[in-house]
Design a protein around this motif. Structure first.
Motif, PDB file in Angstrom:
ATOM      1  N   PRO A 152       0.746  -1.312  -0.283  1.00 55.28           N
ATOM      2  CA  PRO A 152       0.011  -0.140   0.078  1.00 55.28           C
ATOM      3  C   PRO A 152       0.776   1.439  -0.102  1.00 55.28           C
ATOM      4  N   ASN A 153       1.952   1.486   0.965  1.00 57.99           N
ATOM      5  CA  ASN A 153       2.535   2.573   0.772  1.00 57.99           C
ATOM      6  C   ASN A 153       3.824   2.341   1.570  1.00 57.99           C
ATOM      7  N   ARG A 154       4.938   2.837   0.905  1.00 60.85           N
ATOM      8  CA  ARG A 154       6.389   2.618   1.621  1.00 60.85           C
ATOM      9  C   ARG A 154       6.417   4.023   2.627  1.00 60.85           C
ATOM     10  N   THR A 155       6.292   5.095   2.099  1.00 60.34           N
ATOM     11  CA  THR A 155       6.841   6.156   2.975  1.00 60.34           C
ATOM     12  C   THR A 155       5.648   6.920   3.650  1.00 60.34           C
ATOM     13  N   GLY A 156       4.178   6.466   3.478  1.00 53.38           N
ATOM     14  CA  GLY A 156       3.234   7.114   4.029  1.00 53.38           C
ATOM     15  C   GLY A 156       3.007   8.499   3.510  1.00 53.38           C
ATOM     16  N   GLU A 157       3.578   8.657   2.344  1.00 50.20           N
ATOM     17  CA  GLU A 157       3.336   9.861   1.508  1.00 50.20           C
ATOM     18  C   GLU A 157       2.518   9.843   0.208  1.00 50.20           C
ATOM     19  N   VAL A 158       1.964  10.585  -0.122  1.00 48.08           N
ATOM     20  CA  VAL A 158       1.121  10.401  -1.535  1.00 48.08           C
ATOM     21  C   VAL A 158       1.362  11.658  -2.309  1.00 48.08           C
ATOM     22  N   SER A 159       1.902  11.312  -3.759  1.00 50.49           N
ATOM     23  CA  SER A 159       2.299  12.319  -4.529  1.00 50.49           C
ATOM     24  C   SER A 159       1.367  12.178  -6.009  1.00 50.49           C
ATOM     25  N   ASP A 217      -5.224  -4.700 -16.377  1.00 51.06           N
ATOM     26  CA  ASP A 217      -4.226  -5.754 -16.729  1.00 51.06           C
ATOM     27  C   ASP A 217      -3.026  -5.702 -16.196  1.00 51.06           C
ATOM     28  N   ILE A 218      -2.510  -4.455 -15.722  1.00 52.70           N
ATOM     29  CA  ILE A 218      -1.252  -4.372 -15.165  1.00 52.70           C
ATOM     30  C   ILE A 218      -1.363  -4.580 -13.712  1.00 52.70           C
ATOM     31  N   SER A 219      -2.454  -4.513 -12.984  1.00 61.52           N
ATOM     32  CA  SER A 219      -2.551  -4.728 -11.300  1.00 61.52           C
ATOM     33  C   SER A 219      -1.932  -3.689 -10.793  1.00 61.52           C
ATOM     34  N   LEU A 220      -2.011  -2.428 -11.024  1.00 58.07           N
ATOM     35  CA  LEU A 220      -1.087  -1.534 -10.380  1.00 58.07           C
ATOM     36  C   LEU A 220      -1.304  -1.510  -8.828  1.00 58.07           C
ATOM     37  N   ARG A 221      -2.488  -1.700  -8.353  1.00 57.41           N
ATOM     38  CA  ARG A 221      -2.325  -1.861  -6.845  1.00 57.41           C
ATOM     39  C   ARG A 221      -1.793  -2.759  -6.092  1.00 57.41           C
ATOM     40  N   THR A 222      -2.113  -4.171  -6.825  1.00 55.96           N
ATOM     41  CA  THR A 222      -1.213  -5.417  -6.366  1.00 55.96           C
ATOM     42  C   THR A 222      -0.040  -5.108  -6.366  1.00 55.96           C
ATOM     43  N   ARG A 223       0.617  -4.713  -7.315  1.00 56.71           N
ATOM     44  CA  ARG A 223       1.984  -4.770  -7.901  1.00 56.71           C
ATOM     45  C   ARG A 223       2.781  -3.749  -7.239  1.00 56.71           C
ATOM     46  N   TYR A 224       2.161  -2.428  -7.376  1.00 58.18           N
ATOM     47  CA  TYR A 224       3.025  -1.206  -6.965  1.00 58.18           C
ATOM     48  C   TYR A 224       2.510  -0.417  -5.861  1.00 58.18           C
ATOM     49  N   GLY A 225       1.043  -0.867  -5.622  1.00 53.76           N
ATOM     50  CA  GLY A 225       0.589   0.019  -4.538  1.00 53.76           C
ATOM     51  C   GLY A 225       0.149   1.423  -5.018  1.00 53.76           C
ATOM     52  N   ILE A 226      -0.070   1.648  -6.506  1.00 52.84           N
ATOM     53  CA  ILE A 226      -0.423   3.096  -6.875  1.00 52.84           C
ATOM     54  C   ILE A 226      -1.698   2.911  -7.585  1.00 52.84           C
ATOM     55  N   GLU A 250       8.269   6.486  -4.444  1.00 52.37           N
ATOM     56  CA  GLU A 250       9.224   5.549  -4.846  1.00 52.37           C
ATOM     57  C   GLU A 250       8.524   4.438  -5.797  1.00 52.37           C
ATOM     58  N   SER A 251       7.481   4.085  -5.294  1.00 54.95           N
ATOM     59  CA  SER A 251       6.411   3.013  -5.964  1.00 54.95           C
ATOM     60  C   SER A 251       6.243   3.855  -7.504  1.00 54.95           C
ATOM     61  N   ALA A 309       8.175   5.649  -8.935  1.00 54.95           N
ATOM     62  CA  ALA A 309       9.450   5.667  -9.858  1.00 54.95           C
ATOM     63  C   ALA A 309       9.746   4.233 -10.099  1.00 54.95           C
ATOM     64  N   GLU A 310       9.398   3.244  -9.186  1.00 55.33           N
ATOM     65  CA  GLU A 310       9.659   1.909  -9.771  1.00 55.33           C
ATOM     66  C   GLU A 310       8.703   1.457 -10.709  1.00 55.33           C
ATOM     67  N   PHE A 311       7.583   1.753 -10.943  1.00 56.38           N
ATOM     68  CA  PHE A 311       6.652   1.550 -11.983  1.00 56.38           C
ATOM     69  C   PHE A 311       7.111   2.081 -13.125  1.00 56.38           C
ATOM     70  N   ALA A 312       7.621   3.387 -13.244  1.00 53.70           N
ATOM     71  CA  ALA A 312       8.081   4.074 -14.539  1.00 53.70           C
ATOM     72  C   ALA A 312       9.340   3.432 -15.006  1.00 53.70           C
ATOM     73  N   ALA A 313      10.282   3.096 -13.955  1.00 48.23           N
ATOM     74  CA  ALA A 313      11.324   2.219 -14.645  1.00 48.23           C
ATOM     75  C   ALA A 313      11.057   0.690 -15.210  1.00 48.23           C
ATOM     76  N   ASP A 314       9.852   0.105 -14.441  1.00 45.67           N
ATOM     77  CA  ASP A 314       9.732  -1.070 -15.035  1.00 45.67           C
ATOM     78  C   ASP A 314       9.002  -1.193 -16.423  1.00 45.67           C
ATOM     79  N   ASN A 315       8.292  -0.299 -16.591  1.00 47.06           N
ATOM     80  CA  ASN A 315       7.344  -0.140 -17.557  1.00 47.06           C
ATOM     81  C   ASN A 315       7.629   0.931 -18.621  1.00 47.06           C
ATOM     82  N   GLY A 316       8.989   1.466 -18.795  1.00 43.77           N
ATOM     83  CA  GLY A 316       9.191   2.415 -19.942  1.00 43.77           C
ATOM     84  C   GLY A 316       8.461   3.603 -20.098  1.00 43.77           C
ATOM     85  N   CYS A 317       8.238   4.184 -18.803  1.00 36.11           N
ATOM     86  CA  CYS A 317       7.785   5.705 -18.874  1.00 36.11           C
ATOM     87  C   CYS A 317       8.914   6.652 -18.103  1.00 36.11           C
TER      88      CYS A 317
END
Length: 618
Positions: A330-337, A356-365, A399-400, A402-410
């Motif tokens: 759900p959230n690593r830092t407690g911050e929402v951006s 299809d991407i399962s954003l909440r399950t995989r990245y919590g976003i 952080e989440s 940024a991880e999503f962007a790096a993993d998926n070409g954004c």
């Protein structure tokens, strides 16, 4: 003249010359001056960096952080919607906009107030069929004038108060600046709204468009008690027209309706599919009391997850890796951006939807909205196939995302101030600022301590996320102040300030206190037009105290003259940050400021000089 006085005068002359040259940033020049004083023995090495602990420096930093809290919460946006008339004429619109800018500048950093109101000013300019600059320059000058009204409105006031305390007279209180500052601000704003705006050159704006992302498509839910609950679709559309948003579909009882009749009523839990520019999303949500659909679903999901976790007796060792990962997401830092991402041509997201991407399950976003140039999809947001070139508005911890962007070409775009209104945060940020101001105004605590407590409270309730605390501080200004305070101390310790004061009195004022006061005001105003206003205040305060001491009069009126003069930088784009902010968006040239600026500075001198003699007699 002693050798030490010659040294400090040489350093001061070179420092001012470097400020005017502009080749190096102001804080770099200030550090050069400080270190030069240390090397030649004018400042004790042990005290070289004592300025960083000076109450004026701490107060400026804390005010900047608290101002960011008000911005983040959307408090200024809410006030803007209430205070600014939507269909008023030129004069009333300018008065309202400048008045709001001045009011905000009195209680938060005036640069922050200007930055928040710039998009509003550009919108007003379009409505009034004026160039952007014809509204931006009046607003910039209005916020500068408003900053003069309180202790925390602008750094020069805080600096002047600090020098008064060091002189053994105690600090100025929160509203000691108000009588003169308010009079100057009111008359100045009236002049600009009635006559002065006509002196602003009508330039073609440049750099105004910035990065154009196009319109977003997003889904919002009608909550119980919101303004939209029970309204007809035509009534909702009328409200949204003012913020350049439109409804492209609705979902009622899980049934999607693309071309709903305008007489259809909207009720609690209905979903509206909105199309709006990124900057209009906040207004569209606030006007009707709507909530982003994905945010609601995430909150419900997290609540259900908490309930499930608390009642589940399965040992951790027996849980699947997938279950444990989902609980961790759900959230690593407690911050929402809120961050915009652009989908690259090589992205793995092409053809896939948010489901299809399962954003909440995989990245919590969450995917809150999607923008696609030249095309509009009628599908539900979670079902829209993502394409290269799409812009995605993501919500989650940085952080989440940024991880999503790096993993998926954004790639992240230039940061946007997309503030989703939060009533709880608005109240928290406003009350924290109010109590901090009250603590300083009523003398309960020193200003630096009162505002520092406010910053701590902001960090605890996260009106300012921890990662933004240091980002909110204008570090070049902090370094500038901290470096020049010991230099100013060296001017006093060597008797140089008194030497300059005697020269001014004997050669120009000829012993007349009123002429000396006018001279300090005008010289300070002139220097502030050419170099940073905080630097001007730090340089002129010792001279002002020296002039007052030589004349045998109270230094208060002279320090107030420095505060006014340092704040009133209207002739150039470099004297004040607000003037610099509008240089590109207004399409201005360096010489475009003086037409309105010289008239306003004459008015400031004409109003402030007699009022100084009334409220701060010699």
């Amino acid at each position: 003249m002693t050798f030490e006085q010659l040294l400090i005068l040489a350093i001061l002359f070179i420092t001012v010359a470097l400020f005017l040259w502009g080749r190096f940033r102001h804080d770099v020049v200030a550090l050069m001056a400080l270190l030069a004083c240390v090397v030649v023995g004018l400042v004790n090495p042990e005290n070289a960096f004592s300025g960083f602990g000076h109450p004026a420096v701490i107060t400026v930093a804390c005010v900047l952080i608290l101002s960011r809290g008000l911005q983040n919460a959307g408090a200024v946006d809410a006030l803007t919607r209430i205070a600014l008339p939507s269909n008023a004429g030129r004069m009333l619109s300018m008065l309202a906009l400048m008045g709001l800018g001045a009011l905000l500048s009195g209680f938060m950093n005036n640069v922050g107030a200007m930055a928040l109101l710039m998009p509003v000013a550009i919108h007003v300019a379009k409505r009034l069929e004026l160039t952007a600059g014809q509204i931006l320059m009046p607003l910039a000058f209005g916020t500068i004038l408003g900053g003069m009204t309180t202790l925390v409105g602008t750094p020069p006031n805080i600096i002047v108060s600090g020098f008064r305390a060091e002189a053994g007279l105690g600090s100025f209180s929160m509203f000691d600046f108000t009588p003169i500052g308010l009079a100057v601000a009111v008359i100045g704003i009236l002049f600009i709204a009635l006559i002065g705006w006509r002196l602003v050159p009508a330039r073609k704006q440049s750099g105004l468009e910035g990065f154009e992302s196009g319109a977003y498509i997003t889904e919002v839910r009608v909550e119980k008690g919101s303004k939209a609950d029970g309204m007809r679709l035509s009534e909702i559309e009328k409200e949204l027209i003012e913020v350049d948003a439109q409804i492209i579909g609705i979902v009622q009882k899980e049934v999607k309706i693309i071309a709903a009749h305008s007489s259809r009523r909207i009720y609690e839990n209905d979903i509206l599919m909105l199309e709006a520019e990124a900057e209009s999303l906040t207004d569209a949500l606030s006007i009707l009391g709507l909530k982003l659909e994905e945010s609601i679903e995430q909150a419900a999901s997290e609540q259900a997850q908490e309930t499930h976790t608390s009642s589940d007796t399965i040992p951790e060792s027996e849980q699947s890796a997938e279950q444990q990962a989902e609980q961790d997401k759900p959230n690593r830092t407690g911050e929402v951006s809120l961050i915009e991402l652009a989908v690259l041509p090589s992205s793995m997201l092409a053809g896939r939807s948010a489901s299809d991407i399962s954003l909440r399950t995989r990245y919590g976003i969450n995917l809150l909205a999607l923008s696609r140039e030249g095309a509009r999809s009628m599908k539900r947001l979670r079902s829209i196939g993502i394409q290269s070139g799409d812009l995605l508005l993501m919500q989650g911890d940085p952080e989440s995302i940024a991880e999503f962007a790096a993993d998926n070409g954004c790639v992240p775009l230039a940061e946007r101030e997309l503030r989703i209104p939060d009533k709880v945060k608005i109240w928290q940020a406003s009350l924290i600022m109010l109590f901090a101001i009250a603590g300083a105004a009523f003398g309960i605590l020193p200003a630096a301590v009162s505002f520092a407590i406010g910053v701590l409270a902001s960090m605890v309730v996260k009106t300012v996320p921890l990662r933004q605390v240091y980002e909110a501080i204008d570090w070049p200004v902090i370094v500038l102040l901290a470096a020049l305070i010991p230099v100013a101390g060296a001017m006093e310790a060597t008797g140089t300030a008194d030497l300059i004061a005697r020269f001014l009195l004997e050669s120009v004022a000829q012993g007349n206190a009123v002429i000396g006061l006018a001279l300090i005001l005008i010289v300070t105003m002139f220097l502030s037009d050419l170099m940073n206003n905080a630097a001007t205040a730090a340089v002129m305060c010792p001279i002002a105290i020296g002039v007052a001491t030589t004349l045998g009069v109270s230094p208060d009126s002279f320090l107030m003259a420095v505060a006014i003069g340092a704040s009133c930088a209207f002739l150039t784009p470099i004297g004040h940050q607000n003037n610099t902010l509008i240089l590109g968006p207004g399409g201005f040239r360096f010489g475009d400021y003086w037409q309105l600026g010289i008239a306003l500075e004459i008015i400031v001198v004409a109003i402030s000089l007699p009022m100084l003699l009334i409220f701060w007699p010699l």
